[in-house]
Design a protein around this motif. Structure first.
Motif, PDB file in Angstrom:
ATOM      1  N   TYR A  56       2.679  13.624  -4.548  1.00  0.00           N
ATOM      2  CA  TYR A  56       2.336  15.087  -5.143  1.00  0.00           C
ATOM      3  C   TYR A  56       1.357  15.182  -6.293  1.00  0.00           C
ATOM      4  CZ  TYR A  56       6.229  16.809  -2.263  1.00  0.00           C
ATOM      5  OH  TYR A  56       6.977  17.200  -0.976  1.00  0.00           O
ATOM      6  N   ASN A  57       1.164  14.149  -7.115  1.00  0.00           N
ATOM      7  CA  ASN A  57       0.439  14.225  -8.273  1.00  0.00           C
ATOM      8  C   ASN A  57      -1.204  14.159  -7.603  1.00  0.00           C
ATOM      9  OD1 ASN A  57      -0.392  13.808 -11.188  1.00  0.00           O
ATOM     10  ND2 ASN A  57      -1.173  12.279 -10.440  1.00  0.00           N
ATOM     11  N   GLN A  58      -1.162  13.211  -6.594  1.00  0.00           N
ATOM     12  CA  GLN A  58      -2.559  13.176  -5.927  1.00  0.00           C
ATOM     13  C   GLN A  58      -3.096  14.358  -5.294  1.00  0.00           C
ATOM     14  OE1 GLN A  58      -4.368  10.584  -6.887  1.00  0.00           O
ATOM     15  NE2 GLN A  58      -6.066  11.329  -5.807  1.00  0.00           N
ATOM     16  N   GLY A 102       6.590   3.919   2.444  1.00  0.00           N
ATOM     17  CA  GLY A 102       5.886   3.109   1.201  1.00  0.00           C
ATOM     18  C   GLY A 102       6.825   2.257   0.595  1.00  0.00           C
ATOM     19  N   ILE A 103       8.087   2.477   0.636  1.00  0.00           N
ATOM     20  CA  ILE A 103       8.994   1.621   0.157  1.00  0.00           C
ATOM     21  C   ILE A 103       9.002   0.144   0.701  1.00  0.00           C
ATOM     22  CG2 ILE A 103      11.524   0.914  -0.206  1.00  0.00           C
ATOM     23  CD1 ILE A 103      12.165   3.931  -0.135  1.00  0.00           C
ATOM     24  N   PHE A 104       8.701   0.062   1.929  1.00  0.00           N
ATOM     25  CA  PHE A 104       8.392  -1.268   2.584  1.00  0.00           C
ATOM     26  C   PHE A 104       6.746  -1.694   2.705  1.00  0.00           C
ATOM     27  CE2 PHE A 104      11.988   1.311   4.272  1.00  0.00           C
ATOM     28  CZ  PHE A 104      13.150   0.636   3.878  1.00  0.00           C
ATOM     29  N   ILE A 105       6.052  -0.649   3.035  1.00  0.00           N
ATOM     30  CA  ILE A 105       4.882  -0.997   2.925  1.00  0.00           C
ATOM     31  C   ILE A 105       3.677   0.144   2.746  1.00  0.00           C
ATOM     32  CG2 ILE A 105       4.385  -0.290   5.481  1.00  0.00           C
ATOM     33  CD1 ILE A 105       2.749  -3.414   3.997  1.00  0.00           C
ATOM     34  N   PRO A 106       2.742   0.162   1.933  1.00  0.00           N
ATOM     35  CA  PRO A 106       2.020   1.167   1.371  1.00  0.00           C
ATOM     36  C   PRO A 106       1.622   2.003   2.517  1.00  0.00           C
ATOM     37  CG  PRO A 106       1.216  -0.888   0.122  1.00  0.00           C
ATOM     38  CD  PRO A 106       2.195  -1.321   1.384  1.00  0.00           C
ATOM     39  N   CYS A 107       1.765   3.305   2.293  1.00  0.00           N
ATOM     40  CA  CYS A 107       1.445   4.383   3.562  1.00  0.00           C
ATOM     41  C   CYS A 107       0.966   5.675   3.076  1.00  0.00           C
ATOM     42  CB  CYS A 107       2.897   4.373   4.318  1.00  0.00           C
ATOM     43  SG  CYS A 107       2.728   5.914   5.640  1.00  0.00           S
ATOM     44  N   GLN A 136     -10.753   9.304   2.344  1.00  0.00           N
ATOM     45  CA  GLN A 136     -10.767   7.759   2.162  1.00  0.00           C
ATOM     46  C   GLN A 136     -10.252   7.598   0.518  1.00  0.00           C
ATOM     47  OE1 GLN A 136     -13.764   5.345   3.204  1.00  0.00           O
ATOM     48  NE2 GLN A 136     -12.998   3.419   2.793  1.00  0.00           N
ATOM     49  N   SER A 137     -11.118   8.272  -0.139  1.00  0.00           N
ATOM     50  CA  SER A 137     -10.713   8.153  -1.615  1.00  0.00           C
ATOM     51  C   SER A 137      -9.219   8.625  -1.718  1.00  0.00           C
ATOM     52  CB  SER A 137     -11.612   9.082  -2.357  1.00  0.00           C
ATOM     53  OG  SER A 137     -11.463   9.212  -3.715  1.00  0.00           O
ATOM     54  N   PHE A 138      -8.845   9.736  -1.375  1.00  0.00           N
ATOM     55  CA  PHE A 138      -7.439  10.017  -1.260  1.00  0.00           C
ATOM     56  C   PHE A 138      -6.563   9.264  -0.906  1.00  0.00           C
ATOM     57  CE2 PHE A 138      -3.578  11.997   0.400  1.00  0.00           C
ATOM     58  CZ  PHE A 138      -3.034  12.589  -0.649  1.00  0.00           C
ATOM     59  N   VAL A 142      -3.709   6.789  -3.262  1.00  0.00           N
ATOM     60  CA  VAL A 142      -2.262   6.847  -2.936  1.00  0.00           C
ATOM     61  C   VAL A 142      -1.954   5.589  -2.708  1.00  0.00           C
ATOM     62  CG1 VAL A 142      -0.726   7.715  -1.685  1.00  0.00           C
ATOM     63  CG2 VAL A 142      -2.293   9.348  -2.333  1.00  0.00           C
ATOM     64  N   LEU A 143      -2.680   4.844  -1.793  1.00  0.00           N
ATOM     65  CA  LEU A 143      -1.957   3.343  -1.370  1.00  0.00           C
ATOM     66  C   LEU A 143      -2.302   2.324  -2.604  1.00  0.00           C
ATOM     67  CD1 LEU A 143      -3.740   3.102   2.021  1.00  0.00           C
ATOM     68  CD2 LEU A 143      -1.583   3.616   1.492  1.00  0.00           C
ATOM     69  N   LYS A 144      -3.056   2.596  -3.435  1.00  0.00           N
ATOM     70  CA  LYS A 144      -3.389   1.680  -4.571  1.00  0.00           C
ATOM     71  C   LYS A 144      -2.217   1.760  -5.602  1.00  0.00           C
ATOM     72  CE  LYS A 144      -6.975  -0.043  -7.667  1.00  0.00           C
ATOM     73  NZ  LYS A 144      -8.346   0.228  -8.310  1.00  0.00           N
ATOM     74  N   ARG A 145      -1.808   3.227  -5.755  1.00  0.00           N
ATOM     75  CA  ARG A 145      -0.686   3.414  -6.718  1.00  0.00           C
ATOM     76  C   ARG A 145       0.644   2.870  -6.279  1.00  0.00           C
ATOM     77  NH1 ARG A 145      -3.158   9.260  -9.048  1.00  0.00           N
ATOM     78  NH2 ARG A 145      -5.018   8.413 -10.310  1.00  0.00           N
ATOM     79  N   GLN A 146       0.779   3.218  -4.818  1.00  0.00           N
ATOM     80  CA  GLN A 146       2.103   2.840  -4.156  1.00  0.00           C
ATOM     81  C   GLN A 146       2.227   1.538  -4.356  1.00  0.00           C
ATOM     82  OE1 GLN A 146       2.422   4.376  -0.301  1.00  0.00           O
ATOM     83  NE2 GLN A 146       2.920   6.329  -0.542  1.00  0.00           N
TER      84      GLN A 146
END
Length: 657
Positions: A56-58, A102-107, A136-138, A142-146
């Motif tokens: 939600y922040n992103q 995302g708990i199990f794999i970044p999504c 891609q930036s979004f 998100v993936l990086k922060r997850q």
């Protein structure tokens, strides 16, 4: 072609991170689930809400919104110029679904533009390029922060588990990991987590570290001049900007990606190697109520034991003695004793916490005994042996220290779980009862030549060498492995932390279909549950040798019938060889690697001589017996007995012996 090249580079670049992330998440969650159990929902819930906040922040990122607004204006303008209708649809991001996965794999799921819109924008690559960059930036953010959040949460949880198991008295569910294997597992998880953080900081693309990632650059605007004949002013012409890709060899990218992917498995390989080669040997304490199998029944109660100090790799046999009697009796047997220390008995605990008294007693006994501790605490399967004693009434550890047991390496000190105490004590204890300590895995422990599968044989019983005879359990015969044996009904039970030993059950299943034909034409099925098994003979004082008096070594009728009542030849070492009449070239050595073990020394005090013997079973028709004579009180051969005499040696000299 460019799109496929870009995708190939991305797959190769992201493969090491993907493998690392999957391995780390699976191993760390298994770690958390096993040791936190009821509390494992805490890190899972924290990860889920962290992913929600990130998603939600992103979505509210103003920079991204501004870029998307500009791209939407360009799309509307393009459709308007082509007199086509364009309906703007909000892109669905599925934040809750992505947060759970995302708990199990970044999504990070984001809905793509409809295909018909993409086709209509085919002549506007700058718009499509802009959309790809924003999307891609979004996703990358998100993936990086997850990944950062999930990895850090699991790392912190793993460190907390490590501290609680090793440095507190936290009660976790029992499991199969020992303290050493637990620590190895923890270090593997931590290493994988650090590797995942490194890949995350590289934007998941490992090829970027070597400059092999996919890169697109925009060409500068080119200006040229048209110079016609005549005094006209030169007019510039401009080419539009184009995107070009940096070429990298796919083969090089694949080799580097595969190499880095294999490097991800390095912590697991090293952890497995260390666990296999440096773990203190686990073993089994085997209680044998009747080692002589007087009724031809041999019961063995096994419990899995764990080293308290540096341990031992040797197989040991000793007589049972209670802890209280061991420390208070005025005199003890000179043979090895297995001191049974039940920590639930206060008197026994008192002797163990007395460091000076304990070490003095061991030195007085020449450090030849074994301490076997019955634990009185639970939920300590992966923890090291505690420094303090445990009070069962208050269900807490006390301030009485027994830490000196962990550093005292002069004798083997072993312990077994509280839940196995009842089964170990099921048949009770008798004075001088035998306990065998076997520091081997089950497959090695149950080999035919194992110390475990041995039985006391009466040294007045002669050895049968006729393979056609039917023998009862008290009679001794020569086995195919050249060892004296008895046929005994064997029953073995094995317990580990209150349950059947999984290794023992696995062994019985994998060997249930295996059969072996004995020398006596019987097929033995070693299920070790009341079945007849040919057990190797052992002595009472030394379990590694068998005892027989030489004049009663072979049963006389068989010895005469088989031609072994008289010597065959003499060896270079002046030992005497006897051979069955079925042996071809009996003076030749056909047993270079087939000899059995030597018997114990048989003393003939009247003649001041001692002798010992061994066998070689070649086949049913051919068996050899070797006997040597030494002086009773000297380490030298007796020149007066049999082949020790020159006249006998010269007359009966062997060939190749």
């Amino acid at each position: 072609c460019k799109r496929h090249s870009k995708r190939f580079s991305q797959v190769m670049g992201h493969l090491p991170f993907f493998l690392c992330s999957v391995l780390f998440r699976v191993m760390s969650y298994a770690f958390i689930w096993i040791y936190l159990w009821d509390y494992s929902f805490i890190p899972l819930t924290v990860s889920f809400f962290a992913n929600l906040v990130i998603g939600y922040n992103q979505q509210t990122d103003m920079k991204m919104k501004k870029k998307m607004k500009n791209i939407q204006k360009k799309i509307k303008k393009h459709f308007k110029e082509n007199q086509e209708e364009y309906k703007h649809r909000r892109i669905e991001l599925a934040v809750w679904l992505s947060s759970f996965i995302g708990i199990f794999i970044p999504c990070c799921y984001s809905q793509q533009l409809e295909d018909k819109i993409v086709k209509k924008l085919g002549n506007k690559p700058d718009i499509l390029k802009g959309l790809d960059e924003v999307r891609q930036s979004f996703q990358n953010k998100v993936l990086k922060r997850q990944e950062l959040a999930g990895t850090l949460i699991n790392l912190v949880s793993s460190v907390i588990i490590f501290i609680m198991v090793n440095f507190t008295y936290y009660k976790y569910p029992p499991n199969k990991l020992t303290n050493f294997s637990f620590n190895i597992y923890f270090y593997v998880v931590i290493t994988l987590g650090i590797m995942c953080l490194i890949f995350t900081l590289l934007d998941f693309d490992a090829l970027k570290l070597f400059g092999l990632d996919h890169i697109e650059t925009e060409t500068k605007t080119k200006i040229s001049f048209d110079e016609p004949n005549g005094p006209l002013i030169s007019l510039p012409t401009t080419d539009t900007g184009r995107f070009i890709e940096k070429k990298n060899s796919k083969c090089v990218q694949m080799v580097v990606s595969v190499f880095l992917s294999l490097m991800v498995f390095t912590p697991i390989v090293i952890g497995g190697f260390c666990s296999h080669h440096y773990t203190l040997p686990e073993g089994y304490a085997v209680l044998v109520p009747d080692p002589a199998a007087s009724d031809n029944q041999l019961y063995m109660i096994m419990v899995k034991v764990y080293p308290v100090n540096s341990g031992t790799e040797e197989d040991l046999v000793g007589s049972f003695i209670k802890c209280t009697k061991y420390f208070t009796a005025p005199s003890l047997s000179n043979s090895r004793l297995v001191v049974y220390a039940d920590l639930s008995i206060p008197e026994c605990e008192k002797h163990l916490i007395d460091k000076a008294g304990f070490e003095a007693k061991m030195r007085k006994r020449s450090n030849k005994d074994v301490l076997l501790i019955a634990e009185n605490w639970n939920n300590r399967s992966s923890s090291s042996f505690p420094f303090m004693t445990y009070n069962e009434k208050t269900d807490t550890f006390t301030d009485k220290s027994m830490a000196h047991l962990k550093s005292f390496d002069d004798i083997p000190i072993l312990s077994f779980n509280q839940k196995d105490k009842e089964s170990f004590e099921m048949h009770g204890f008798t004075s001088n009862q035998e306990i065998r300590i076997a520091m081997k895995d089950i497959p090695d422990l149950l080999k035919p030549d194992s110390l475990l599968l041995s039985v006391e044989c009466d040294d007045t019983e002669c050895i049968h060498i006729d393979t056609e005879l039917e023998l009862d359990g008290s009679q001794v015969f020569l086995g195919c492995d050249s060892e004296p044996k008895r046929n005994i009904n064997v029953t073995i039970s094995c317990n580990d932390r209150g349950k059947n030993c999984t290794e023992f059950d696995r062994f019985k299943k994998t060997h249930s279909q295996e059969t072996s034909e004995s020398c006596r034409k019987k097929v033995l099925t070693p299920s070790y549950f009341g079945d007849i098994v040919a057990l190797k003979c052992k002595g009472k004082s030394d379990p590694k040798i068998w005892n027989k008096k030489n004049d009663l070594l072979l049963c006389q009728d068989e010895s005469r019938n088989e031609g072994m009542s008289s010597k065959t030849c003499c060896t270079e070492n002046r030992t005497t060889i006897y051979a069955k009449k079925g042996c071809k070239d009996p003076k030749k050595n056909h047993c270079e690697h087939g000899w059995g073990s030597w018997s114990g020394w048989n003393s003939q005090e009247d003649n001041l001589v001692r002798d010992r013997s061994r066998f070689c079973f070649k086949d049913k028709a051919c068996t050899y017996l070797e006997t040597e004579y030494w002086k009773l009180a000297e380490d030298d051969r007796d020149a007066r007995a049999d082949c020790g005499r020159d006249d006998i040696f010269n007359k009966h000299e062997c060939i190749d012996f």
